[in-house]
Every structure is written in structure tokens, then in C-alpha cells.
Design a protein around this motif. Sequence first.
Motif, PDB file in Angstrom:
ATOM      1  N   VAL A  69      68.283  63.744  32.950  1.00  0.00           N
ATOM      2  CA  VAL A  69      67.141  63.071  33.564  1.00  0.00           C
ATOM      3  C   VAL A  69      65.994  64.061  33.770  1.00  0.00           C
ATOM      4  N   LEU A  70      66.298  65.247  34.279  1.00  0.00           N
ATOM      5  CA  LEU A  70      65.254  66.248  34.481  1.00  0.00           C
ATOM      6  C   LEU A  70      64.687  66.710  33.135  1.00  0.00           C
ATOM      7  N   GLN A  71      65.541  66.836  32.123  1.00  0.00           N
ATOM      8  CA  GLN A  71      65.066  67.222  30.794  1.00  0.00           C
ATOM      9  C   GLN A  71      64.160  66.140  30.205  1.00  0.00           C
ATOM     10  N   THR A  72      64.531  64.880  30.364  1.00  0.00           N
ATOM     11  CA  THR A  72      63.699  63.779  29.877  1.00  0.00           C
ATOM     12  C   THR A  72      62.383  63.727  30.640  1.00  0.00           C
ATOM     13  N   GLU A  73      62.442  63.946  31.942  1.00  0.00           N
ATOM     14  CA  GLU A  73      61.220  63.934  32.733  1.00  0.00           C
ATOM     15  C   GLU A  73      60.324  65.116  32.380  1.00  0.00           C
ATOM     16  N   ALA A  74      60.924  66.233  31.907  1.00  0.00           N
ATOM     17  CA  ALA A  74      60.121  67.356  31.408  1.00  0.00           C
ATOM     18  C   ALA A  74      59.325  66.913  30.182  1.00  0.00           C
ATOM     19  N   GLN A  75      59.946  66.091  29.327  1.00  0.00           N
ATOM     20  CA  GLN A  75      59.232  65.548  28.162  1.00  0.00           C
ATOM     21  C   GLN A  75      58.108  64.623  28.615  1.00  0.00           C
ATOM     22  N   VAL A  76      58.382  63.818  29.626  1.00  0.00           N
ATOM     23  CA  VAL A  76      57.360  62.911  30.164  1.00  0.00           C
ATOM     24  C   VAL A  76      56.169  63.728  30.666  1.00  0.00           C
ATOM     25  N   THR A  77      56.447  64.826  31.352  1.00  0.00           N
ATOM     26  CA  THR A  77      55.387  65.676  31.893  1.00  0.00           C
ATOM     27  C   THR A  77      54.608  66.363  30.772  1.00  0.00           C
ATOM     28  N   ALA A  78      55.320  66.825  29.738  1.00  0.00           N
ATOM     29  CA  ALA A  78      54.630  67.432  28.583  1.00  0.00           C
ATOM     30  C   ALA A  78      53.743  66.400  27.901  1.00  0.00           C
ATOM     31  N   ILE A  79      54.234  65.183  27.788  1.00  0.00           N
ATOM     32  CA  ILE A  79      53.441  64.114  27.185  1.00  0.00           C
ATOM     33  C   ILE A  79      52.221  63.819  28.052  1.00  0.00           C
ATOM     34  N   ASP A  80      52.391  63.891  29.359  1.00  0.00           N
ATOM     35  CA  ASP A  80      51.248  63.724  30.255  1.00  0.00           C
ATOM     36  C   ASP A  80      50.183  64.776  29.940  1.00  0.00           C
ATOM     37  N   GLY A  81      50.600  66.004  29.676  1.00  0.00           N
ATOM     38  CA  GLY A  81      49.663  67.050  29.275  1.00  0.00           C
ATOM     39  C   GLY A  81      49.001  66.761  27.942  1.00  0.00           C
ATOM     40  N   LEU A  82      49.796  66.271  26.981  1.00  0.00           N
ATOM     41  CA  LEU A  82      49.238  65.907  25.666  1.00  0.00           C
ATOM     42  C   LEU A  82      48.271  64.738  25.787  1.00  0.00           C
ATOM     43  N   LEU A  83      48.637  63.772  26.592  1.00  0.00           N
ATOM     44  CA  LEU A  83      47.762  62.616  26.786  1.00  0.00           C
ATOM     45  C   LEU A  83      46.459  63.031  27.461  1.00  0.00           C
ATOM     46  N   ALA A  84      46.564  63.924  28.436  1.00  0.00           N
ATOM     47  CA  ALA A  84      45.350  64.421  29.094  1.00  0.00           C
ATOM     48  C   ALA A  84      44.443  65.079  28.059  1.00  0.00           C
ATOM     49  N   THR A  85      45.038  65.844  27.155  1.00  0.00           N
ATOM     50  CA  THR A  85      44.273  66.519  26.105  1.00  0.00           C
ATOM     51  C   THR A  85      43.631  65.508  25.154  1.00  0.00           C
ATOM     52  N   ALA A  86      44.384  64.486  24.747  1.00  0.00           N
ATOM     53  CA  ALA A  86      43.854  63.475  23.819  1.00  0.00           C
ATOM     54  C   ALA A  86      42.730  62.665  24.469  1.00  0.00           C
ATOM     55  N   VAL A  87      42.943  62.233  25.705  1.00  0.00           N
ATOM     56  CA  VAL A  87      41.916  61.455  26.403  1.00  0.00           C
ATOM     57  C   VAL A  87      40.696  62.339  26.668  1.00  0.00           C
ATOM     58  N   LEU A  88      40.935  63.595  27.017  1.00  0.00           N
ATOM     59  CA  LEU A  88      39.841  64.549  27.217  1.00  0.00           C
ATOM     60  C   LEU A  88      38.991  64.665  25.953  1.00  0.00           C
ATOM     61  N   ALA A  89      39.652  64.757  24.799  1.00  0.00           N
ATOM     62  CA  ALA A  89      38.913  64.841  23.532  1.00  0.00           C
ATOM     63  C   ALA A  89      38.052  63.594  23.325  1.00  0.00           C
ATOM     64  N   GLY A  90      38.615  62.408  23.598  1.00  0.00           N
ATOM     65  CA  GLY A  90      37.845  61.171  23.463  1.00  0.00           C
ATOM     66  C   GLY A  90      36.650  61.125  24.395  1.00  0.00           C
ATOM     67  N   LEU A  91      36.851  61.574  25.632  1.00  0.00           N
ATOM     68  CA  LEU A  91      35.751  61.591  26.606  1.00  0.00           C
ATOM     69  C   LEU A  91      34.652  62.563  26.190  1.00  0.00           C
ATOM     70  N   ILE A  92      35.055  63.721  25.687  1.00  0.00           N
ATOM     71  CA  ILE A  92      34.071  64.721  25.262  1.00  0.00           C
ATOM     72  C   ILE A  92      33.289  64.219  24.052  1.00  0.00           C
ATOM     73  N   VAL A  93      33.970  63.617  23.085  1.00  0.00           N
ATOM     74  CA  VAL A  93      33.287  63.082  21.902  1.00  0.00           C
ATOM     75  C   VAL A  93      32.312  61.974  22.306  1.00  0.00           C
ATOM     76  N   ASN A  94      32.745  61.100  23.209  1.00  0.00           N
ATOM     77  CA  ASN A  94      31.856  60.039  23.685  1.00  0.00           C
ATOM     78  C   ASN A  94      30.645  60.635  24.400  1.00  0.00           C
ATOM     79  N   ALA A  95      30.873  61.625  25.271  1.00  0.00           N
ATOM     80  CA  ALA A  95      29.781  62.225  26.044  1.00  0.00           C
ATOM     81  C   ALA A  95      28.826  63.021  25.152  1.00  0.00           C
ATOM     82  N   ALA A  96      29.379  63.773  24.211  1.00  0.00           N
ATOM     83  CA  ALA A  96      28.547  64.666  23.393  1.00  0.00           C
ATOM     84  C   ALA A  96      27.865  63.951  22.225  1.00  0.00           C
TER      85      ALA A  96
END
Length: 197
Positions: free
Chosen positions: A139-166
Motif C-alpha cells: 500500500v505504501l509502495q503504491t501510494e508512493a507511485q500515486v505521489t510520484a504521479i502527482d508530481g508528474l501531473l503537476a509538471t504537465a499541468v504547469l506546462a499547459g498553464l505556462i503555454v497558455n500564459a506565454a
Amino acid sequence: MAGSSERLRRRGLWLEYTTLGWNVVGSALVLVAAVLARSVALAGFGLDSLIEIVASLVVVWQLREMNAAERERRAMRIIGTAFLLLAAYVAGQSTYVLVAQSHPHRSLLGIVWLGLTAVAMFALAAGKRETGRALGNRVLQTEAQVTAIDGLLATAVLAGLIVNAALGWWWADPAAAFVIVYYGLREGSHALHETTG
């Protein structure tokens, strides 16, 4: 050996409490930013943060009684179902935004918070992965993947926001949200598969 296991369990709990605190604050900030900017990507990320809160609570619940196999299966089902629901919501909302051509506004709050979140989530994921392996806790190992995905998602959404803003490419916002759909489906299916294996 028991002392080492107890130390690892406490470390796992500390990592989950830290994740909980970050995501409680973050979900509120991101959802406010989503409303202000009319951003489906930020809304999806805010909902993902709420799922991360649920996942962390499930892991805390499971870590308090590590030898309960049924508790572990139930925890994995809860996490998997939450991800599949997130994917369905974000897919529908993103499709609507693209078809309606709803143009999101720029969001400096969203950009700053997502940058900080990516760094925090990658660091927390590494700690959870290491601790989960040392404990032999799926469970902790799976939740580590969830947290890593949260980081990846933050990066992907950040890229979309920056492209929209710029560049003013409004469609980058809902396009970035489809990354959340993909990972939600993938992780939800994986977590549910773990309950049958």
C-alpha cells in the motif's frame, strides 16, 4: 529488527502526514485558482489532490495495523476506484471545454503552486518508495507511485498553464488535463488489479 520496523512504520506515517498537509493546503489553493482562471487542468489537479488526501488517509489507516491483509486489499480498492472516478470526471470536463472552446485565463497562483508541488511530491514519493520497500508494504509502495504521479501531473499541468500564459494557446489547458485522465485510468486499473493478485 522490531525496532527498525517500528522506525520505518513511523517514517511512513510522517511521510503520509506531510503529504496530507501539503495536499490539504494545495487542493484549496488550486481549486480557487481553477475557478478564478476557469481552468479545467487546475480543477482536475485540485481533485487529484483530494484523491491524494484520501489515498494518504487510507495508507495511514493501513499502516496502523500492518498485518491486516483484508485491510490492504480494501485500501487498494479505495485508491483504485478514486482514480477511475477522477479520470472519468476530467475526461468529460476536458472534452466539454475543448468543444465549447472555453478559454481559461492566466493563473500565476497556479503556476507557482504547481512548481512547488512538483518538487515536494517527487521528494515525498522517493521517501515513500524507499520506506515501503523496506517494510514490504504494498500500500505504501503504491501510494508512493500515486505521489510520484502527482508530481508528474503537476509538471504537465504547469506546462499547459505556462503555454497558455506565454503563447495564448487556450487549448493547452484542457490538453494538459488529458494527462491526468491517462494516469488516472492507468493507476486506478493497476490498484484494482493489485486487489486480485
